[in-house]
Structure formats: C-alpha cells, structure tokens
Design a protein around this motif. Structure first.
Motif, PDB file in Angstrom:
ATOM      1  N   ALA A  23      15.911  27.840  13.377  1.00  0.00           N
ATOM      2  CA  ALA A  23      14.617  28.207  12.797  1.00  0.00           C
ATOM      3  C   ALA A  23      14.722  28.224  11.278  1.00  0.00           C
ATOM      4  CB  ALA A  23      14.159  29.555  13.336  1.00  0.00           C
ATOM      5  N   ALA A  24      14.664  27.025  10.692  1.00  0.00           N
ATOM      6  CA  ALA A  24      14.815  26.906   9.241  1.00  0.00           C
ATOM      7  C   ALA A  24      14.019  25.714   8.733  1.00  0.00           C
ATOM      8  CB  ALA A  24      16.289  26.732   8.881  1.00  0.00           C
ATOM      9  N   PRO A  25      13.645  25.730   7.456  1.00  0.00           N
ATOM     10  CA  PRO A  25      12.946  24.580   6.884  1.00  0.00           C
ATOM     11  C   PRO A  25      13.835  23.346   6.784  1.00  0.00           C
ATOM     12  CG  PRO A  25      13.063  26.411   5.283  1.00  0.00           C
ATOM     13  CD  PRO A  25      13.725  26.863   6.549  1.00  0.00           C
ATOM     14  N   SER A  26      15.143  23.517   6.881  1.00  0.00           N
ATOM     15  CA  SER A  26      16.080  22.390   6.787  1.00  0.00           C
ATOM     16  C   SER A  26      16.265  21.654   8.108  1.00  0.00           C
ATOM     17  CB  SER A  26      17.442  22.885   6.293  1.00  0.00           C
ATOM     18  OG  SER A  26      17.940  23.884   7.168  1.00  0.00           O
ATOM     19  N   THR A  27      15.755  22.181   9.209  1.00  0.00           N
ATOM     20  CA  THR A  27      15.886  21.530  10.504  1.00  0.00           C
ATOM     21  C   THR A  27      14.959  20.319  10.548  1.00  0.00           C
ATOM     22  OG1 THR A  27      16.453  23.627  11.533  1.00  0.00           O
ATOM     23  CG2 THR A  27      15.706  21.880  13.005  1.00  0.00           C
ATOM     24  N   VAL A  28      15.489  19.196  11.067  1.00  0.00           N
ATOM     25  CA  VAL A  28      14.747  17.939  11.071  1.00  0.00           C
ATOM     26  C   VAL A  28      14.713  17.373  12.482  1.00  0.00           C
ATOM     27  CG1 VAL A  28      14.733  15.575  10.174  1.00  0.00           C
ATOM     28  CG2 VAL A  28      15.488  17.440   8.709  1.00  0.00           C
ATOM     29  N   ARG A  29      13.552  16.801  12.855  1.00  0.00           N
ATOM     30  CA  ARG A  29      13.428  16.083  14.115  1.00  0.00           C
ATOM     31  C   ARG A  29      12.638  14.806  13.868  1.00  0.00           C
ATOM     32  NH1 ARG A  29       9.941  14.817  18.023  1.00  0.00           N
ATOM     33  NH2 ARG A  29      10.757  14.562  20.125  1.00  0.00           N
ATOM     34  N   TYR A  30      13.295  13.671  14.069  1.00  0.00           N
ATOM     35  CA  TYR A  30      12.633  12.373  13.998  1.00  0.00           C
ATOM     36  C   TYR A  30      12.377  11.929  15.429  1.00  0.00           C
ATOM     37  CZ  TYR A  30      14.399  12.036   9.165  1.00  0.00           C
ATOM     38  OH  TYR A  30      14.679  12.252   7.844  1.00  0.00           O
ATOM     39  N   GLY A  31      11.120  11.721  15.771  1.00  0.00           N
ATOM     40  CA  GLY A  31      10.755  11.313  17.112  1.00  0.00           C
ATOM     41  C   GLY A  31      10.347   9.860  17.155  1.00  0.00           C
ATOM     42  N   VAL A  32       9.893   9.418  18.308  1.00  0.00           N
ATOM     43  CA  VAL A  32       9.455   8.038  18.482  1.00  0.00           C
ATOM     44  C   VAL A  32       8.281   7.737  17.559  1.00  0.00           C
ATOM     45  CG1 VAL A  32       8.476   6.384  20.127  1.00  0.00           C
ATOM     46  CG2 VAL A  32      10.324   7.922  20.847  1.00  0.00           C
ATOM     47  N   GLY A  33       7.377   8.684  17.393  1.00  0.00           N
ATOM     48  CA  GLY A  33       6.205   8.438  16.571  1.00  0.00           C
ATOM     49  C   GLY A  33       5.943   9.500  15.526  1.00  0.00           C
ATOM     50  N   GLU A  34       6.900  10.367  15.277  1.00  0.00           N
ATOM     51  CA  GLU A  34       6.688  11.452  14.331  1.00  0.00           C
ATOM     52  C   GLU A  34       7.956  11.737  13.530  1.00  0.00           C
ATOM     53  OE1 GLU A  34       6.628  11.826  17.688  1.00  0.00           O
ATOM     54  OE2 GLU A  34       8.401  13.032  17.992  1.00  0.00           O
ATOM     55  N   VAL A  35       7.752  12.278  12.330  1.00  0.00           N
ATOM     56  CA  VAL A  35       8.836  12.714  11.452  1.00  0.00           C
ATOM     57  C   VAL A  35       8.526  14.157  11.093  1.00  0.00           C
ATOM     58  CG1 VAL A  35       9.975  12.356   9.231  1.00  0.00           C
ATOM     59  CG2 VAL A  35       9.204  10.378  10.566  1.00  0.00           C
ATOM     60  N   LEU A  36       9.396  15.071  11.505  1.00  0.00           N
ATOM     61  CA  LEU A  36       9.116  16.501  11.381  1.00  0.00           C
ATOM     62  C   LEU A  36      10.193  17.191  10.563  1.00  0.00           C
ATOM     63  CD1 LEU A  36       8.243  16.968  15.148  1.00  0.00           C
ATOM     64  CD2 LEU A  36       6.626  16.596  13.268  1.00  0.00           C
ATOM     65  N   TYR A  37       9.769  17.896   9.535  1.00  0.00           N
ATOM     66  CA  TYR A  37      10.679  18.640   8.670  1.00  0.00           C
ATOM     67  C   TYR A  37      10.400  20.124   8.811  1.00  0.00           C
ATOM     68  CZ  TYR A  37      11.790  14.194   6.501  1.00  0.00           C
ATOM     69  OH  TYR A  37      12.205  12.904   6.278  1.00  0.00           O
ATOM     70  N   GLY A  38      11.387  20.862   9.233  1.00  0.00           N
ATOM     71  CA  GLY A  38      11.268  22.306   9.349  1.00  0.00           C
ATOM     72  C   GLY A  38      10.792  22.734  10.725  1.00  0.00           C
ATOM     73  N   ILE A  39      11.195  23.940  11.089  1.00  0.00           N
ATOM     74  CA  ILE A  39      10.882  24.455  12.419  1.00  0.00           C
ATOM     75  C   ILE A  39       9.383  24.591  12.641  1.00  0.00           C
ATOM     76  CG2 ILE A  39      11.111  26.901  11.807  1.00  0.00           C
ATOM     77  CD1 ILE A  39      12.262  25.199  15.093  1.00  0.00           C
ATOM     78  N   GLU A  40       8.610  24.877  11.601  1.00  0.00           N
ATOM     79  CA  GLU A  40       7.164  25.043  11.785  1.00  0.00           C
ATOM     80  C   GLU A  40       6.510  23.727  12.201  1.00  0.00           C
ATOM     81  OE1 GLU A  40       5.734  27.899  12.067  1.00  0.00           O
ATOM     82  OE2 GLU A  40       7.566  28.951  11.464  1.00  0.00           O
ATOM     83  N   GLU A  41       6.891  22.605  11.578  1.00  0.00           N
ATOM     84  CA  GLU A  41       6.341  21.304  11.977  1.00  0.00           C
ATOM     85  C   GLU A  41       6.800  20.931  13.382  1.00  0.00           C
ATOM     86  OE1 GLU A  41       6.970  18.113   9.180  1.00  0.00           O
ATOM     87  OE2 GLU A  41       6.107  19.265   7.524  1.00  0.00           O
ATOM     88  N   ILE A  42       8.050  21.218  13.687  1.00  0.00           N
ATOM     89  CA  ILE A  42       8.582  20.915  15.020  1.00  0.00           C
ATOM     90  C   ILE A  42       7.828  21.726  16.071  1.00  0.00           C
ATOM     91  CG2 ILE A  42      10.622  21.071  16.505  1.00  0.00           C
ATOM     92  CD1 ILE A  42      12.284  20.587  13.863  1.00  0.00           C
ATOM     93  N   ARG A  43       7.645  22.998  15.819  1.00  0.00           N
ATOM     94  CA  ARG A  43       6.941  23.877  16.759  1.00  0.00           C
ATOM     95  C   ARG A  43       5.494  23.419  16.946  1.00  0.00           C
ATOM     96  NH1 ARG A  43       7.932  28.738  14.372  1.00  0.00           N
ATOM     97  NH2 ARG A  43       9.837  28.946  15.600  1.00  0.00           N
ATOM     98  N   ALA A  44       4.812  23.102  15.858  1.00  0.00           N
ATOM     99  CA  ALA A  44       3.412  22.662  15.942  1.00  0.00           C
ATOM    100  C   ALA A  44       3.296  21.372  16.749  1.00  0.00           C
ATOM    101  CB  ALA A  44       2.835  22.475  14.541  1.00  0.00           C
ATOM    102  N   PHE A  45       4.230  20.450  16.564  1.00  0.00           N
ATOM    103  CA  PHE A  45       4.224  19.211  17.333  1.00  0.00           C
ATOM    104  C   PHE A  45       4.368  19.506  18.818  1.00  0.00           C
ATOM    105  CE2 PHE A  45       6.921  16.105  19.533  1.00  0.00           C
ATOM    106  CZ  PHE A  45       6.049  15.031  19.563  1.00  0.00           C
ATOM    107  N   ARG A  46       5.321  20.353  19.179  1.00  0.00           N
ATOM    108  CA  ARG A  46       5.549  20.667  20.598  1.00  0.00           C
ATOM    109  C   ARG A  46       4.334  21.308  21.237  1.00  0.00           C
ATOM    110  NH1 ARG A  46      11.420  22.647  19.507  1.00  0.00           N
ATOM    111  NH2 ARG A  46      12.549  20.736  19.927  1.00  0.00           N
ATOM    112  N   ILE A  47       3.723  22.225  20.525  1.00  0.00           N
ATOM    113  CA  ILE A  47       2.545  22.904  21.066  1.00  0.00           C
ATOM    114  C   ILE A  47       1.399  21.911  21.221  1.00  0.00           C
ATOM    115  CG2 ILE A  47       0.767  24.626  20.529  1.00  0.00           C
ATOM    116  CD1 ILE A  47       3.076  26.287  19.214  1.00  0.00           C
ATOM    117  N   GLY A  48       1.242  21.016  20.260  1.00  0.00           N
ATOM    118  CA  GLY A  48       0.128  20.085  20.264  1.00  0.00           C
ATOM    119  C   GLY A  48       0.235  18.929  21.231  1.00  0.00           C
TER     120      GLY A  48
END
Length: 132
Positions: free
Chosen positions: A43-68
C-alpha cells in the motif's frame, strides 16, 4: 547470505512462502476478493501495476481499477516460476490462459517481505501478440 556475501538463491522454505502468497493472490483474483488483493499489494504510491490495457501507479490507482472492472476474467494457470533472492525478495512469473481466448497471457510480480508479510511491489500482465 552465502559466505561470499551473495544472497541465497531459491531457498526452499522461502520459495514455499512466496508460492503460498502467490496462490492466495490467484485465489483472490479469481474470486474478485478486493480486500485480499489489497492486502497482498504494498500500500504505497511506489507500487506499480502494468496491465493489458492499463498503467497504474500507486495503490490508489490499482484499487480504483479493481473496483471499477467488476471482476477479473477467469483463467487457468500454466507454468509458474518462483525465484527468491535472499529471504526478503522474490519474483513470480506465470503463464495463464483465459477461458475462450486463444492467446497465452503472462504475469510477472516482484514480491518483498515486509513486517506484515509478503507484498507485491510491482506487477505486469500482458497477452501474447499485443503490441503498443
């Protein structure tokens, strides 16, 4: 560390710990268990997730993507390789196959052991044959 100062590679006990964390992640992913997915990502802004169609920086973007997204596409795993470097860092690389899809997917994760347990600090998901 080994006698020469190099980290011990693939200690069986550490590999088993990371594999258990990876398996818990996969189970949570297939169940769309967002609370567990959040717990397994750092749970940090430094956590990164690159997906098939998305580029997510930080836990907040990752969480919002999963929920959405309303759940993850179902898949089965192919080969999974866990590599550990010392007792606090590991990588997990997996092939996966989505139901009804012809292309193989690939997933890589970097895991770090924190006081509260193993956490993903970086992840990448792609499908064969996709190019920018």
């Amino acid at each position: 560390m080994s006698a020469g100062g190099e980290p011990t590679l693939n200690d069986p006990a550490v590999v088993a710990e990371v594999r258990a964390a990876f398996d818990a992640y996969e189970q949570a992913l297939m169940a769309d268990d967002i609370a567990t997915l959040d717990r397994l990502f750092h749970a940090a802004p430094s956590t990164v997730r690159y997906g098939v169609g998305e580029v997510l920086y930080g836990i907040e973007e990752i969480r919002a993507f999963r929920i959405g997204r309303g759940g993850s596409p179902q898949r089965r795993l192919g080969r999974v390789e866990i590599a550990t470097f010392g007792v606090d860092f590991a990588t997990a690389n997996a092939e996966f196959f989505r139901e009804g899809a012809a292309r193989r997917g690939r997933q890589s994760q970097s895991w770090v052991r924190f006081v509260e347990g193993w956490k993903v600090v970086a992840a990448h998901v792609s499908l064969e044959g996709t190019h920018a």
